[in-house]
Design a protein around this motif. Sequence first.
Motif, PDB file in Angstrom:
ATOM      1  N   SER A 150      12.716  -4.330   0.212  1.00  0.00           N
ATOM      2  CA  SER A 150      13.178  -3.394   1.257  1.00  0.00           C
ATOM      3  C   SER A 150      12.260  -2.073   1.174  1.00  0.00           C
ATOM      4  CB  SER A 150      14.445  -2.773   0.483  1.00  0.00           C
ATOM      5  OG  SER A 150      14.490  -2.608  -0.768  1.00  0.00           O
ATOM      6  N   PRO A 151      12.215  -1.579   2.324  1.00  0.00           N
ATOM      7  CA  PRO A 151      11.499  -0.167   2.627  1.00  0.00           C
ATOM      8  C   PRO A 151      11.564   0.706   1.222  1.00  0.00           C
ATOM      9  CG  PRO A 151      12.864  -0.500   4.306  1.00  0.00           C
ATOM     10  CD  PRO A 151      13.275  -1.290   3.109  1.00  0.00           C
ATOM     11  N   PRO A 152      10.530   1.711   0.975  1.00  0.00           N
ATOM     12  CA  PRO A 152      10.645   2.492  -0.118  1.00  0.00           C
ATOM     13  C   PRO A 152      11.556   3.598  -0.082  1.00  0.00           C
ATOM     14  CG  PRO A 152       8.543   2.763   1.009  1.00  0.00           C
ATOM     15  CD  PRO A 152       9.214   1.672   1.733  1.00  0.00           C
ATOM     16  N   GLU A 153      12.452   3.881  -1.006  1.00  0.00           N
ATOM     17  CA  GLU A 153      13.245   5.032  -0.991  1.00  0.00           C
ATOM     18  C   GLU A 153      12.782   6.109  -1.850  1.00  0.00           C
ATOM     19  OE1 GLU A 153      16.736   3.298  -1.954  1.00  0.00           O
ATOM     20  OE2 GLU A 153      17.077   2.544  -0.190  1.00  0.00           O
ATOM     21  N   ALA A 154      13.361   7.232  -2.288  1.00  0.00           N
ATOM     22  CA  ALA A 154      12.784   8.277  -3.126  1.00  0.00           C
ATOM     23  C   ALA A 154      12.288   7.434  -4.411  1.00  0.00           C
ATOM     24  CB  ALA A 154      13.710   9.224  -3.373  1.00  0.00           C
ATOM     25  N   GLY A 155      11.219   7.598  -4.931  1.00  0.00           N
ATOM     26  CA  GLY A 155      10.965   7.002  -6.199  1.00  0.00           C
ATOM     27  C   GLY A 155      10.440   5.586  -5.909  1.00  0.00           C
ATOM     28  N   GLY A 156      10.369   4.883  -4.921  1.00  0.00           N
ATOM     29  CA  GLY A 156      10.217   3.586  -4.816  1.00  0.00           C
ATOM     30  C   GLY A 156       8.551   3.517  -3.877  1.00  0.00           C
ATOM     31  N   VAL A 157       7.872   2.650  -3.803  1.00  0.00           N
ATOM     32  CA  VAL A 157       6.653   2.143  -3.419  1.00  0.00           C
ATOM     33  C   VAL A 157       6.727   0.629  -2.836  1.00  0.00           C
ATOM     34  CG1 VAL A 157       5.570   1.504  -5.477  1.00  0.00           C
ATOM     35  CG2 VAL A 157       4.287   2.274  -3.635  1.00  0.00           C
ATOM     36  N   VAL A 158       6.136   0.345  -1.851  1.00  0.00           N
ATOM     37  CA  VAL A 158       6.164  -0.909  -1.153  1.00  0.00           C
ATOM     38  C   VAL A 158       4.487  -1.196  -1.260  1.00  0.00           C
ATOM     39  CG1 VAL A 158       6.087  -2.295   0.820  1.00  0.00           C
ATOM     40  CG2 VAL A 158       7.958  -0.785   0.087  1.00  0.00           C
ATOM     41  N   LEU A 159       4.209  -2.343  -1.894  1.00  0.00           N
ATOM     42  CA  LEU A 159       2.656  -2.781  -2.114  1.00  0.00           C
ATOM     43  C   LEU A 159       2.254  -3.608  -1.112  1.00  0.00           C
ATOM     44  CD1 LEU A 159       2.101  -3.016  -5.937  1.00  0.00           C
ATOM     45  CD2 LEU A 159       1.839  -0.981  -4.426  1.00  0.00           C
ATOM     46  N   GLY A 160       1.188  -3.598  -0.821  1.00  0.00           N
ATOM     47  CA  GLY A 160       0.464  -4.509   0.370  1.00  0.00           C
ATOM     48  C   GLY A 160       0.402  -5.910  -0.425  1.00  0.00           C
ATOM     49  N   SER A 161       0.425  -7.081   0.311  1.00  0.00           N
ATOM     50  CA  SER A 161       0.581  -8.179  -0.289  1.00  0.00           C
ATOM     51  C   SER A 161      -0.832  -8.537  -1.219  1.00  0.00           C
ATOM     52  CB  SER A 161       0.870  -9.314   0.748  1.00  0.00           C
ATOM     53  OG  SER A 161      -0.634  -9.131   1.529  1.00  0.00           O
ATOM     54  N   SER A 162      -2.074  -8.306  -0.675  1.00  0.00           N
ATOM     55  CA  SER A 162      -3.069  -8.559  -1.430  1.00  0.00           C
ATOM     56  C   SER A 162      -3.119  -7.862  -2.692  1.00  0.00           C
ATOM     57  CB  SER A 162      -4.369  -8.522  -0.682  1.00  0.00           C
ATOM     58  OG  SER A 162      -4.381  -7.097   0.100  1.00  0.00           O
ATOM     59  N   VAL A 175       5.407   0.725 -11.375  1.00  0.00           N
ATOM     60  CA  VAL A 175       3.833   0.762 -11.391  1.00  0.00           C
ATOM     61  C   VAL A 175       3.807   2.443 -11.450  1.00  0.00           C
ATOM     62  CG1 VAL A 175       3.163  -1.080  -9.982  1.00  0.00           C
ATOM     63  CG2 VAL A 175       3.782   1.080  -8.640  1.00  0.00           C
ATOM     64  N   LEU A 176       2.565   2.767 -11.783  1.00  0.00           N
ATOM     65  CA  LEU A 176       2.338   4.285 -11.837  1.00  0.00           C
ATOM     66  C   LEU A 176       1.154   4.632 -10.838  1.00  0.00           C
ATOM     67  CD1 LEU A 176       1.610   4.644 -15.718  1.00  0.00           C
ATOM     68  CD2 LEU A 176       3.621   5.280 -14.528  1.00  0.00           C
ATOM     69  N   LEU A 177       1.622   5.773 -10.123  1.00  0.00           N
ATOM     70  CA  LEU A 177       0.713   6.060  -9.148  1.00  0.00           C
ATOM     71  C   LEU A 177       0.464   7.601  -9.365  1.00  0.00           C
ATOM     72  CD1 LEU A 177      -0.060   4.597  -6.453  1.00  0.00           C
ATOM     73  CD2 LEU A 177       1.647   5.607  -5.326  1.00  0.00           C
ATOM     74  N   ASP A 178      -0.911   7.774  -9.683  1.00  0.00           N
ATOM     75  CA  ASP A 178      -1.357   8.878 -10.125  1.00  0.00           C
ATOM     76  C   ASP A 178      -0.402   9.454 -11.332  1.00  0.00           C
ATOM     77  OD1 ASP A 178      -3.321   9.136  -8.383  1.00  0.00           O
ATOM     78  OD2 ASP A 178      -2.566  10.693  -7.356  1.00  0.00           O
ATOM     79  N   GLU A 179      -0.275   8.398 -12.258  1.00  0.00           N
ATOM     80  CA  GLU A 179       0.516   8.686 -13.442  1.00  0.00           C
ATOM     81  C   GLU A 179       2.104   8.873 -13.466  1.00  0.00           C
ATOM     82  OE1 GLU A 179      -1.166   8.086 -16.098  1.00  0.00           O
ATOM     83  OE2 GLU A 179      -2.899   7.859 -15.102  1.00  0.00           O
ATOM     84  N   ARG A 180       2.547   8.963 -11.973  1.00  0.00           N
ATOM     85  CA  ARG A 180       3.799   8.955 -11.938  1.00  0.00           C
ATOM     86  C   ARG A 180       4.551   7.814 -11.667  1.00  0.00           C
ATOM     87  NH1 ARG A 180       5.541  13.887  -7.899  1.00  0.00           N
ATOM     88  NH2 ARG A 180       4.133  15.402  -8.548  1.00  0.00           N
ATOM     89  N   PRO A 181       5.827   7.328 -12.044  1.00  0.00           N
ATOM     90  CA  PRO A 181       6.310   6.138 -12.218  1.00  0.00           C
ATOM     91  C   PRO A 181       6.961   5.900 -10.659  1.00  0.00           C
ATOM     92  CG  PRO A 181       7.628   7.434 -13.406  1.00  0.00           C
ATOM     93  CD  PRO A 181       6.453   8.198 -13.208  1.00  0.00           C
ATOM     94  N   PHE A 182       6.744   4.491 -10.277  1.00  0.00           N
ATOM     95  CA  PHE A 182       7.298   4.201  -9.145  1.00  0.00           C
ATOM     96  C   PHE A 182       7.926   2.848  -8.993  1.00  0.00           C
ATOM     97  CE2 PHE A 182       4.739   7.726  -7.407  1.00  0.00           C
ATOM     98  CZ  PHE A 182       5.760   8.324  -6.426  1.00  0.00           C
ATOM     99  N   LYS A 183       9.284   2.598  -8.403  1.00  0.00           N
ATOM    100  CA  LYS A 183       9.766   1.214  -8.662  1.00  0.00           C
ATOM    101  C   LYS A 183       9.372   0.492  -7.197  1.00  0.00           C
ATOM    102  CE  LYS A 183      13.904  -1.131  -8.870  1.00  0.00           C
ATOM    103  NZ  LYS A 183      15.365  -1.274  -9.088  1.00  0.00           N
ATOM    104  N   VAL A 184       8.656  -0.727  -7.480  1.00  0.00           N
ATOM    105  CA  VAL A 184       8.412  -1.450  -6.361  1.00  0.00           C
ATOM    106  C   VAL A 184       9.543  -1.935  -5.805  1.00  0.00           C
ATOM    107  CG1 VAL A 184       6.872  -3.462  -5.434  1.00  0.00           C
ATOM    108  CG2 VAL A 184       6.181  -2.252  -7.478  1.00  0.00           C
ATOM    109  N   THR A 185       9.947  -1.859  -4.519  1.00  0.00           N
ATOM    110  CA  THR A 185      11.063  -2.211  -3.750  1.00  0.00           C
ATOM    111  C   THR A 185      10.623  -3.307  -2.974  1.00  0.00           C
ATOM    112  OG1 THR A 185      10.685  -0.628  -1.828  1.00  0.00           O
ATOM    113  CG2 THR A 185      11.778   0.218  -3.784  1.00  0.00           C
ATOM    114  N   GLY A 186       9.425  -3.518  -2.517  1.00  0.00           N
ATOM    115  CA  GLY A 186       9.020  -4.526  -1.595  1.00  0.00           C
ATOM    116  C   GLY A 186       7.682  -4.864  -1.601  1.00  0.00           C
ATOM    117  N   ILE A 187       7.240  -5.943  -0.781  1.00  0.00           N
ATOM    118  CA  ILE A 187       5.868  -6.442  -0.790  1.00  0.00           C
ATOM    119  C   ILE A 187       5.726  -6.381   0.527  1.00  0.00           C
ATOM    120  CG2 ILE A 187       4.011  -8.038  -1.220  1.00  0.00           C
ATOM    121  CD1 ILE A 187       5.251  -6.876  -3.655  1.00  0.00           C
TER     122      ILE A 187
END
Lengths: 413, 222
Positions: A150-162, A175-187
């Motif tokens: 699913s698309p990223p909501e607050a605190g979420g991240v979508v990563l590119g497939s590669s 995952v950590l993005l600039d040391e902040r935690p984000f939950k991967v909601t989708g690819i």
Amino acid sequence: MLLSLLKHSFLRQKKAMAMMVVSVSMGTAIAASLIALSMDIKGKVSKELRSFGANITVTPKIEGIAGIAGQRRYLREEDIIRIKTIFWRHNIVGIAPALEENAELSYGDKRRKITAVGTWFKKELPLPGETAKFEAGVTTVSPWWAIEGSPPEAGGVVLGSSLSRELGVREGDEVLLDERPFKVTGIVETGGIEDGRAFLDLWDMQQLKGLPGKVSTISVSALTTPMDEFAYKDPSLMSRKEYEKWYCTGYVTSIAKQIEEVVAGGRAKPVWHIAETEGIVLGRMSMLIYLLSAASLLASALGVSTTMVAGLLRRLDEIGLMKAIGADGIQIIVIFLSEALIIGTAGGIAGYVVSIGVAKVVGLKVFGVALSERALLLPVSVAMALLIAAIGSLLPIRRALKIKPAVILKGAR
Amino acid sequence: MMDFITVRGAHREYQTASALRGVDLEIAGGVWCSIVGPSGSGKSTLLNLLGGLDSPTKGQVFIDGVDLRTLSENEMARFRREKIGFIFQQSYLIPYLSSLDNVMLSQYFHSMTDSSEAEEALKRVGLGHRLHHRPSELSGGEQQRVTVARALINSPKILLADEPTGNLDRENTKLIMELLKRLHEEERFTIVLVTHDPFVSKWAERIVTMEDGRIIKDEPLY
């Protein structure tokens, strides 16, 4: 007297006249349907072509010393919805902002320098001064993006497939993005550079980078009029009248200009490979439609001409006699053109009625939507039918004018 | 002074034959002239030249001082409708129009239609009771009387008649000739009438005899 001649001419040649009316109406129906298609097709095909992606990109204007110093500038998030207030606002079908920044992505012991993008995947924006809302986001400008999850909501991240494959990250991982935690909601898989990026909600990205209310680009998807020679003219060199015409035509360039007027510090540029492709596709479709229309009208005119010549051969004595008792060329022409006028008018009206049905069927089959009826096409149909009938009459009239009364009267004797 | 009709050295050659071989003819205005001769002698060809339906390959035709060679096709049509009335061997009426409409057709091409005038013309030829009959509902004599009315409706200066009684019996022929005589006496238009019937030719004031494309005899009867 002319009416009497016409009445008898039609009554005596019922089948031939009916054939001519049918011939004219068929040609007119095809041409009118194609014209109806061409009127609607631009909008519909343009809409279809919008799946190619945004055709206008708005970026911050960087001028003077800021440009030289490589200083970054941003657009204001609050200006995004103002794009829906321009003259061609109804042609704006998609808007997606993006805040692109470098970031460090960590997953376990793996770290990568990546480009993180804050955006909206789907967001309803209230339209200024209206109760209706406008749906903006990546899905409106890049509908081909395939998101697993699913698309990223607050605190979420979508990563590119590669990127996700490289790091071995799956949906639901953290995952950590600039040391902040984000939950991967989708690819997400797009087949482009997006496959190596990470996507967050725009607000999260602004917070992450300390850039509240800022965006770096706005992608706009707009329905446009195909670019023609006039559209490529430099607006700064146009006369006032030309400029008004250009401004009020939905060219991608004029829409971009209007966007610049509402986005503070923004420079709106057409994405030329898309805009030009649309122009070429629509231009070729229009050309094809016009050629088919012309071909059907010509075929119809030939049908009328053939039937009329056959009728003329049956009326040689009559025409010869008329000329013998003093009918001049114009009077003979008037008789034939009057017949053509009646055939054309009847054929035009019949053709228009048929074209409504044809356009509906074609619209439904091709676009899944019935094309709208256009009353304007009635006079156009009648005009085309009259043209067919008039062109069809040319050969018979020419032959009638060449009739030598002495030869006809002698031959018949 | 030039006569009303003047033909000078008229030749009319077709691909395989010569219909006229140098015809000179002058006819004064108001005269009734019959042209007689065997078939193929050039009578009808000469009449067509006088009516502007055909042009001589050599020579000149003047009608009322106008050299017909100088007229364009449309001017010739105008000349025909203003100055000439035609009667042909076959009645040559428009089959789907009534007697009245056939007469009015000539008015229509001339200027404008006037049904009462057309009706009067038909009454003058004795067809007041046949106004709304179509040609197929009329006898041969009646049809030819309609053509007489049509020919004269625009008050032409010349009446050109090509075998006008060729398809009629003696009784109807006499009726037509009496009618023409009466109208000619009343209006004094010029008549050029082609016939091979001696009974018909004798109604004229002058008889021109043709043979092999030439005039071989020209005799006044009165």
